[in-house]
Design an enzyme around this catalytic site. Structure first.
Site, PDB file in Angstrom:
ATOM      1  N   GLU A 180      49.703  36.904  36.996  1.00  0.00           N
ATOM      2  CA  GLU A 180      50.952  36.901  36.236  1.00  0.00           C
ATOM      3  C   GLU A 180      52.074  37.226  37.226  1.00  0.00           C
ATOM      4  O   GLU A 180      51.977  38.223  37.956  1.00  0.00           O
ATOM      5  CB  GLU A 180      50.902  37.974  35.135  1.00  0.00           C
ATOM      6  CG  GLU A 180      52.162  37.934  34.303  1.00  0.00           C
ATOM      7  CD  GLU A 180      52.198  38.941  33.160  1.00  0.00           C
ATOM      8  OE1 GLU A 180      51.212  39.665  32.957  1.00  0.00           O
ATOM      9  OE2 GLU A 180      53.243  38.980  32.489  1.00  0.00           O
ATOM     10  N   ARG A 237      36.789  45.745  38.313  1.00  0.00           N
ATOM     11  CA  ARG A 237      37.978  45.780  39.163  1.00  0.00           C
ATOM     12  C   ARG A 237      37.681  46.576  40.427  1.00  0.00           C
ATOM     13  O   ARG A 237      36.844  47.472  40.422  1.00  0.00           O
ATOM     14  CB  ARG A 237      39.111  46.534  38.470  1.00  0.00           C
ATOM     15  CG  ARG A 237      39.572  46.027  37.173  1.00  0.00           C
ATOM     16  CD  ARG A 237      40.642  46.964  36.609  1.00  0.00           C
ATOM     17  NE  ARG A 237      41.957  46.660  37.153  1.00  0.00           N
ATOM     18  CZ  ARG A 237      42.751  45.718  36.673  1.00  0.00           C
ATOM     19  NH1 ARG A 237      42.366  44.979  35.657  1.00  0.00           N
ATOM     20  NH2 ARG A 237      43.926  45.501  37.208  1.00  0.00           N
ATOM     21  N   LYS A 246      50.114  47.321  38.334  1.00  0.00           N
ATOM     22  CA  LYS A 246      51.417  46.773  38.709  1.00  0.00           C
ATOM     23  C   LYS A 246      52.550  47.610  38.140  1.00  0.00           C
ATOM     24  O   LYS A 246      53.616  47.695  38.727  1.00  0.00           O
ATOM     25  CB  LYS A 246      51.533  45.320  38.245  1.00  0.00           C
ATOM     26  CG  LYS A 246      50.901  44.372  39.247  1.00  0.00           C
ATOM     27  CD  LYS A 246      51.271  42.949  38.962  1.00  0.00           C
ATOM     28  CE  LYS A 246      50.201  42.313  38.112  1.00  0.00           C
ATOM     29  NZ  LYS A 246      50.379  40.880  37.912  1.00  0.00           N
TER      30      LYS A 246
HETATM   31  P1  ATP Z   1      47.963  44.981  35.639  1.00  0.00           P
HETATM   32  O1  ATP Z   1      47.949  45.699  36.949  1.00  0.00           O
HETATM   33  O2  ATP Z   1      49.284  45.091  34.981  1.00  0.00           O
HETATM   34  O3  ATP Z   1      46.781  45.299  34.782  1.00  0.00           O
HETATM   35  P2  ATP Z   1      46.720  42.626  36.595  1.00  0.00           P
HETATM   36  O4  ATP Z   1      46.392  43.333  37.850  1.00  0.00           O
HETATM   37  O5  ATP Z   1      45.671  42.299  35.620  1.00  0.00           O
HETATM   38  O6  ATP Z   1      47.869  43.419  35.885  1.00  0.00           O
HETATM   39  P3  ATP Z   1      47.171  39.815  36.911  1.00  0.00           P
HETATM   40  O7  ATP Z   1      48.291  39.137  37.590  1.00  0.00           O
HETATM   41  O8  ATP Z   1      46.937  39.481  35.494  1.00  0.00           O
HETATM   42  O9  ATP Z   1      47.491  41.326  37.041  1.00  0.00           O
HETATM   43  O10 ATP Z   1      45.844  39.610  37.735  1.00  0.00           O
HETATM   44  C1  ATP Z   1      45.422  38.340  38.182  1.00  0.00           C
HETATM   45  C2  ATP Z   1      43.934  38.336  38.362  1.00  0.00           C
HETATM   46  O11 ATP Z   1      43.532  39.322  39.288  1.00  0.00           O
HETATM   47  C3  ATP Z   1      43.229  38.630  37.063  1.00  0.00           C
HETATM   48  O12 ATP Z   1      42.166  37.710  36.913  1.00  0.00           O
HETATM   49  C4  ATP Z   1      42.729  40.026  37.233  1.00  0.00           C
HETATM   50  O13 ATP Z   1      41.552  40.209  36.518  1.00  0.00           O
HETATM   51  C5  ATP Z   1      42.518  40.125  38.738  1.00  0.00           C
HETATM   52  N1  ATP Z   1      42.673  41.513  39.176  1.00  0.00           N
HETATM   53  C6  ATP Z   1      43.735  42.309  38.975  1.00  0.00           C
HETATM   54  N2  ATP Z   1      43.520  43.543  39.463  1.00  0.00           N
HETATM   55  C7  ATP Z   1      42.290  43.535  40.006  1.00  0.00           C
HETATM   56  C8  ATP Z   1      41.477  44.508  40.676  1.00  0.00           C
HETATM   57  N3  ATP Z   1      41.911  45.752  40.879  1.00  0.00           N
HETATM   58  N4  ATP Z   1      40.256  44.139  41.090  1.00  0.00           N
HETATM   59  C9  ATP Z   1      39.817  42.883  40.898  1.00  0.00           C
HETATM   60  N5  ATP Z   1      40.519  41.917  40.289  1.00  0.00           N
HETATM   61  C10 ATP Z   1      41.740  42.228  39.831  1.00  0.00           C
END
Ligand code: ATP
Ligand code: MG
Length: 568
Positions: A41, A268, A278
């Site tokens: 996003e 994650r 974020k």
């Molecule tokens: P927020 O931090 O607000 O929860 P987000 O990290 O999920 O947002 P996105 O832009 O939706 O932000 O993430 C894009 C992709 O990266 C998604 O498929 C998400 O699952 C993956 N992703 C985000 N954070 C992690 C993480 N810490 N480890 C592994 N994958 C991640």
């Protein structure tokens, strides 16, 4: 580590449960080819957690000769913008992945998504609801109690179609109506209790569609359809979406999309001494705790890049942590060791004195300059040699001298001897102090018979680095440490900002570098001997070099903060 790995190869393939599922799908002929996507996003910069997802999605596509789409999940215009889109593209590219033509935006599907919503209404599987957000929450029930059906649930199809068209046309203000899926208010899974598919949002400008829409689809509705429209076979996401999977399946089963992708969740990445959400990262930037998204202390890809990390090290790290469903907190030391290993192999050595102390060789002629030939890499002769000047007046590091040495101190002491790296053995004959008693200069003599090696029977243990005062380049060096003092910032309900490390940045404004470093361009990396790995910052220019410390030579955390190497 369970699998054998070749440290020279950064892209070794490690089996994981997702690759096993894919192998099985292929063995059963379920797919002709593999298609994945990375769906950020654009509401912030990417961080090391995203790198895990990028390496997984693009890596799987590479391994199976499939494809991986870069898709911006941009259905929430409020916090999204183009700066983030561009930064994300740059970061994915820098990590070494190419999406080619496969660049998509969920917002490109707005018209199709609207059409599928009409299809759901026509099938009697969606309805326009006039409950407000709070009422929807109340009606939803709890994990132990079933929900209550909305009074608008049985609205006739024709009326739903008419209202939905008017919602799109802007006839209703924010918060008055939503479009909801008609699934099951008694489902044990709360996500299936008539989830909202569309909400009204007036007056926000979407970064691509501007003010064309006042109706925006939710993530849970958009994501499965976007996947299906792009022919994604395996939709890999993080564990918090596990409970959303049945809604994902419901959506693709109930609209006329060309295929049915499968959602698979993995855990994650959480990293010690860092925050990864974020929202929190945005807070650090907006509230000025760091200098921006690319502050070298940030776990953002842009921050790690500016810190001197290489894309290869980040990819290797992501492969090493593996992909599972288990919650985990990865040690910062693991990330740091990965970059150390990578840089140790790759980068040239240089001498830089970070806390200068003048050393004058009384025995060395004033007008003499020797050009010493020094190897650029101790283990890799292909990296060549360079000349460095040696003269009567030098700088050494203050920490390499002690007037009254503590036990075990092997560097220079009053009256003692030490080897100047790549040069002579010197003896300190006098310590010059100012009125406050602070040491300002060391007067020494050198032994001409010791250039580059100890003569027979002569043993000098300590070796220190130095630069020639006359040719040295003055520079700024930024020493970074962990941004937080505790492994889990904000744990136990504490404000995570209370855990910020007040000593995470230490700027040294008068350091001296060997003259060749004047030519370093931003992004050039070096090992400053005995100090650590450093990279020229984007603020660096020939008149005023600025270097960032990427990582120390060894793991010094746990010893006292700022603890340094010993004099070996
Ligand atoms: P927020 O931090 O607000 O929860 P987000 O990290 O999920 O947002 P996105 O832009 O939706 O932000 O993430 C894009 C992709 O990266 C998604 O498929 C998400 O699952 C993956 N992703 C985000 N954070 C992690 C993480 N810490 N480890 C592994 N994958 C991640
Ligand atoms: Mg997300």
């Amino acid at each position: 580590m369970s699998e054998k790995e070749d440290p020279k190869k950064t892209n070794f393939i490690r089996p994981n449960f997702i690759r096993r599922i894919i192998d099985e799908d292929l063995a059963h002929g379920r797919h002709a080819r593999i298609a994945t996507r990375f769906p950020p996003e654009p509401n912030g910069y990417l961080h090391i957690g995203h790198a895990k997802s990028i390496v997984l999605n693009f890596g799987v596509a590479e391994d199976y000769q499939g494809t991986c789409n870069l898709r911006f999940d941009d259905t929430n215009p409020h916090k999204e913008n183009r700066e983030y889109v561009e930064a994300i593209k740059e970061d994915v590219h820098w990590l070494g992945y190419a999406w080619g033509e496969r660049l998509y935006f969920a917002s490109d599907y707005f018209e199709q998504l609207y059409g599928f919503a009409v299809e759901l209404i026509e099938k009697g599987r969606a309805y326009v609801c006039a409950l407000d957000a709070e009422q929807i929450r109340e009606y939803r029930g709890t994990l132990t109690e079933p929900g209550q059906e909305s009074p608008y649930r049985e609205r006739p199809v024709a009326e739903n179609l008419d209202l939905f068209a008017h919602m799109r046309a802007g006839a209703f203000p924010d918060g008055t109506l939503t479009l909801r899926a008609k699934i099951d208010m008694a489902s044990p899974n709360l996500n299936l209790r008539d989830p909202v598919l569309y909400r009204i949002r007036h007056g926000v400008i979407h970064h691509r569609t501007g003010d064309e829409w006042c109706l925006y689809p939710t993530y849970d509705y958009t994501h499965p359809i976007s996947d299906a429209l792009e022919g994604i076979t395996h939709s890999l996401c993080t564990l918090e979406f596990e409970d959303h999977r049945s809604l994902y399946d419901w959506v693709v089963a109930n609209v006329s999309v060309p295929c049915r992708p499968r959602q698979i969740e993995f855990s994650r990445l959480n990293l010690e001494y860092a925050v990864m959400s974020k929202r929190r990262l945005t807070q650090l930037v907006d509230e000025g705790f760091v200098a921006g998204w690319d502050d070298p202390r940030m776990p953002s890809i842009a921050g790690l890049r500016r810190r001197g990390y290489t894309p290869e090290a980040i990819r290797t790290f992501c492969e090493r942590i593996g992909v599972t469903k288990a919650d985990n907190l990865v040690e910062m030391a693991m990330l740091e060791n990965t970059i150390r290993e990578d840089l140790d192999r790759k980068v040239p050595r240089a001498m830089a004195v970070l806390r200068p102390l003048r050393l004058v060789l009384e025995s060395y002629p004033e007008d003499r300059t020797e050009l010493l030939t020094v190897p650029n890499h101790p283990k890799d002769t292909t990296k060549g040699t360079r000349p460095i000047p040696f003269t009567r007046e030098l700088y050494i590091d203050r920490d390499d001298f002690m007037e009254e040495p503590v036990r075990g101190f092997k560097r220079l002491v009053a009256g003692g001897e030490v080897r100047l790296r790549n040069a002579y053995v010197v003896r300190c004959v006098r310590v010059v102090k100012d009125r406050t008693g602070a040491v300002v200069e060391l007067r020494c003599t050198h032994d001409p018979a010791t250039l580059g090696k100890n003569p027979e029977g002569r043993k000098v243990k300590g070796v220190i680095h130095w630069v020639s005062a006359r040719q040295a380049i003055a520079a700024e060096v930024r020493l970074y440490d962990r941004l937080f003092t505790v492994p889990e910032p904000g744990a136990g309900g504490r404000d995570f900002r209370a855990d910020l490390n007040p000593a995470s940045l230490h700027t040294l404004t008068l350091c001296f570098l060997e003259p060749g470093l004047a030519a370093a361009a931003p992004g050039d990396r070096f090992q400053f001997e005995r100090e650590g790995y450093f990279v020229a910052d984007k603020d660096s220019h020939p008149a005023r070099p600025v270097f960032n410390r990427t990582v120390t030579l060894r793991d010094t955390w746990g010893q006292k903060m700022g603890g340094r190497k010993t004099g070996d």
